[in-house]
Enzyme design. Structure first.
Site, short mmCIF file in Angstrom:
data_model
loop_
_atom_site.label_atom_id
_atom_site.label_comp_id
_atom_site.label_asym_id
_atom_site.label_seq_id
_atom_site.Cartn_x
_atom_site.Cartn_y
_atom_site.Cartn_z
N PRO A 135 -25.76 -5.43 -2.99
CA PRO A 135 -26.82 -5.99 -3.83
C PRO A 135 -26.32 -6.42 -5.20
O PRO A 135 -25.48 -5.75 -5.81
CB PRO A 135 -27.79 -4.82 -3.98
CG PRO A 135 -26.92 -3.60 -3.86
CD PRO A 135 -25.83 -3.97 -2.89
N GLY A 136 -26.83 -7.55 -5.68
CA GLY A 136 -26.51 -7.99 -7.04
C GLY A 136 -27.80 -8.09 -7.82
O GLY A 136 -28.14 -7.25 -8.64
N ARG A 137 -28.58 -9.13 -7.49
CA ARG A 137 -29.82 -9.44 -8.21
C ARG A 137 -30.76 -8.24 -8.30
O ARG A 137 -31.34 -7.98 -9.35
CB ARG A 137 -30.53 -10.57 -7.47
CG ARG A 137 -31.79 -11.07 -8.16
CD ARG A 137 -32.57 -12.01 -7.21
NE ARG A 137 -31.73 -12.92 -6.51
CZ ARG A 137 -31.46 -14.17 -6.90
NH1 ARG A 137 -32.03 -14.65 -7.98
NH2 ARG A 137 -30.68 -14.94 -6.18
N TYR B 126 -33.22 -24.20 -9.63
CA TYR B 126 -33.94 -23.78 -8.41
C TYR B 126 -35.47 -23.87 -8.56
O TYR B 126 -36.19 -23.45 -7.65
CB TYR B 126 -33.61 -22.33 -8.04
CG TYR B 126 -32.15 -21.96 -8.10
CD1 TYR B 126 -31.23 -22.51 -7.22
CD2 TYR B 126 -31.70 -21.02 -9.04
CE1 TYR B 126 -29.90 -22.15 -7.28
CE2 TYR B 126 -30.37 -20.66 -9.09
CZ TYR B 126 -29.47 -21.23 -8.22
OH TYR B 126 -28.15 -20.86 -8.27
N CYS C 149 -31.10 -31.33 -24.59
CA CYS C 149 -31.47 -32.74 -24.50
C CYS C 149 -31.69 -33.11 -23.05
O CYS C 149 -30.89 -33.87 -22.46
CB CYS C 149 -30.36 -33.59 -25.11
SG CYS C 149 -30.07 -33.10 -26.80
N GLU C 150 -32.71 -32.56 -22.47
CA GLU C 150 -32.96 -32.84 -21.07
C GLU C 150 -34.42 -32.47 -20.77
O GLU C 150 -34.85 -31.36 -21.09
CB GLU C 150 -32.00 -32.00 -20.21
CG GLU C 150 -32.05 -32.36 -18.77
CD GLU C 150 -30.74 -32.03 -18.03
OE1 GLU C 150 -29.65 -32.14 -18.62
OE2 GLU C 150 -30.86 -31.67 -16.86
#
Ligand code: LLP
Length: 434
Positions: free
Chosen positions: A290-292, A333, A360-361
């Site tokens: 597991p990470g998240r 995502y 700037c997006e």
């Protein structure tokens, strides 16, 4: 349903006032914003929860890609976890954290010879081979260091996990691993069993990330047990290890469905137990990665509000001092994060805002259409939940913003995990033309 805030978060009238017993306004004043804050208690209890849910016979291998900083790996090592590293940089971080190398698992779909050499020299416990070419490279490095290297094979079990397409990894034409499709996995096992310098101990799979459908994990576990059975039947070899990867999803907003670690563990252990028994196979050493679900909900980001504007009849914007450089996930995502006002609470009505980053997006939106105090304005703090995983890990310097600092908050005190980058850091690699 699950809520996305760490458990030590303290609230007054919908305002986040402290975390780990530390006043958030003081954190922002002392360390600046944007600031990643990790809740020590939440982090440790998630590590312990995994170990308890899976029991002493299963290795819990923290997937460092979610948040790879020395202090977090030190805590993981102390809690008896292993660590999955996917590059030399992650391996060096584990080394600096004093991680016992036996508990390190090296991943990656294109490990370089140098990465493999470094891992072999350090005595990394397991190398997970991703392709036939990589098996050959591992064998060559084994010859150089003149000893056998412990290897597992990454198998792509043919499971299209229900998650965002960018983070699904178990389908047949994924870039990772040996597919069950048309016998590639069997061919890899053949090769690994016959390569000098390679000691094949087991199989690995990882079907994807932010997965909350139990069935996806169960189908993959069944496929892996089937392959262990086929390996015994074909080669007369019972492999010793089975690593079922990570991927358990977390809540980003209050309405997100999640799967409890205990339920996930029960289903995996029962499935594997039944499938192995049906094939009369001995139980291999199991591992999960597991990470998240370890670091994600333990982290939040504090931002300071700057400019704002109202487009009559359309939208109220507030801009914060970070954005897609410290958290790419909304833009990449389309993830919806929970946002709350933070600091000294004020009473009053709320209104709907969209929170913009400072890049700037147009796609640089931290959170769209969220209810926040109507008088929200310059100088106020906002907290964004569940940014502990793949936030700092994927941070970048877009528009030459220095990466934020990260602190660990617990028992009423905070300490730095990562210092804030300076503009000198950002400019350090540029060469002035002469
Ligand atoms: N094991 C392997 C071999 C992996 O590739 C991964 C994640 C994990 C374990 C841990 O998965 P987790 O428990 O964290 O879901 N940047 C994306 C996530 C990419 C995950 C890559 N591999 C995101 O922000 O959602």
């Amino acid at each position: 349903m699950s809520q996305p805030w760490p458990r030590t978060a303290a609230w007054v009238d919908g305002w986040l006032t402290s975390i780990g017993g530390v006043d958030v306004a003081e954190l922002a004043a002392m360390y600046g914003t944007p600031l990643y804050v990790m809740d020590r208690a939440e982090l440790l209890s998630r590590m312990r929860e995994y170990r308890q849910a899976f029991g002493p016979d299963v290795s819990v291998v923290y997937a460092a890609k979610a948040l790879c900083v020395v202090g977090v790996l030190q805590l993981a090592a102390d809690q008896g976890l292993g660590v999955d590293v996917a590059s030399d940089g992650e391996l060096c971080t584990a080394e600096r954290a004093g991680f016992p190398m036996q508990r390190v698992v090296l991943h990656g779909n294109n490990k370089s010879r140098d990465e493999l050499r470094h891992a072999a020299r350090l005595g990394v416990g397991t190398i997970v081979a991703d392709s036939l070419g990589e098996l050959d490279r591992i064998a060559a490095v084994a010859a150089e260091v003149n000893r056998q290297l412990v290897v597992m094979l990454r198998i792509t079990p043919g499971v299209a996990a229900s998650t965002h397409a960018f983070i699904a990894t178990g389908h047949d034409d994924a870039k990772f691993g040996f597919s069950l499709w048309r016998g590639a996995a069997a061919e890899g096992i053949d090769r690994a069993l016959n390569l000098p310098g390679v000691h094949l101990t087991g199989l690995h799979c990882h079907i994807g990330s932010q997965v909350t459908a139990t069935d996806d994990f169960v189908v993959a576990a069944k496929a892996m047990c089937g392959l262990l059975g086929e390996t015994r039947d074909r080669h007369g070899v019972e492999l010793d290890e089975l690593n079922l990867g990570g991927g358990l999803g977390i809540a980003y907003g209050p309405d997100d469905h999640t799967l409890a670690v205990t339920t996930y563990a029960d289903r995996l252990l029962t499935t594997v137990g039944d499938e192995l028994a049906a094939r009369r196979l001995a139980t291999p050493r199991l591992a999960v990665e597991p990470g998240r679900s370890i670091v994600g909900p333990a982290g939040l980001t504090l931002y300071r509000v700057g400019a704002g504007k109202e487009i009559a009849g359309l939208r109220r914007w507030v801009s914060v001092d970070g954005g897609m450089s410290d958290n790419l996930r909304p833009a990449l995502y389309g993830v919806r994060y929970a946002v709350a006002p933070a600091g000294t609470p004020r009473h009053g009505p709320t209104a709907e805002f969209s929170v913009a980053g400072k890049h700037c997006e147009t796609g640089d939106v931290v959170a769209a259409d969220v209810d926040l105090p109507e008088d929200l304005g310059e100088g106020d703090l906002l907290a964004v939940a569940a940014t502990g995983a793949y936030g700092y890990a994927m941070a970048n310097n877009y528009n030459r913003l220095p990466r934020p600092a990260m602190v660990l908050a617990g028992d009423g005190a905070a300490q730095l995990l990562v210092r804030r980058e300076t503009l000198d850091d950002v400019l350090a690699h540029d060469i002035v033309l002469r």
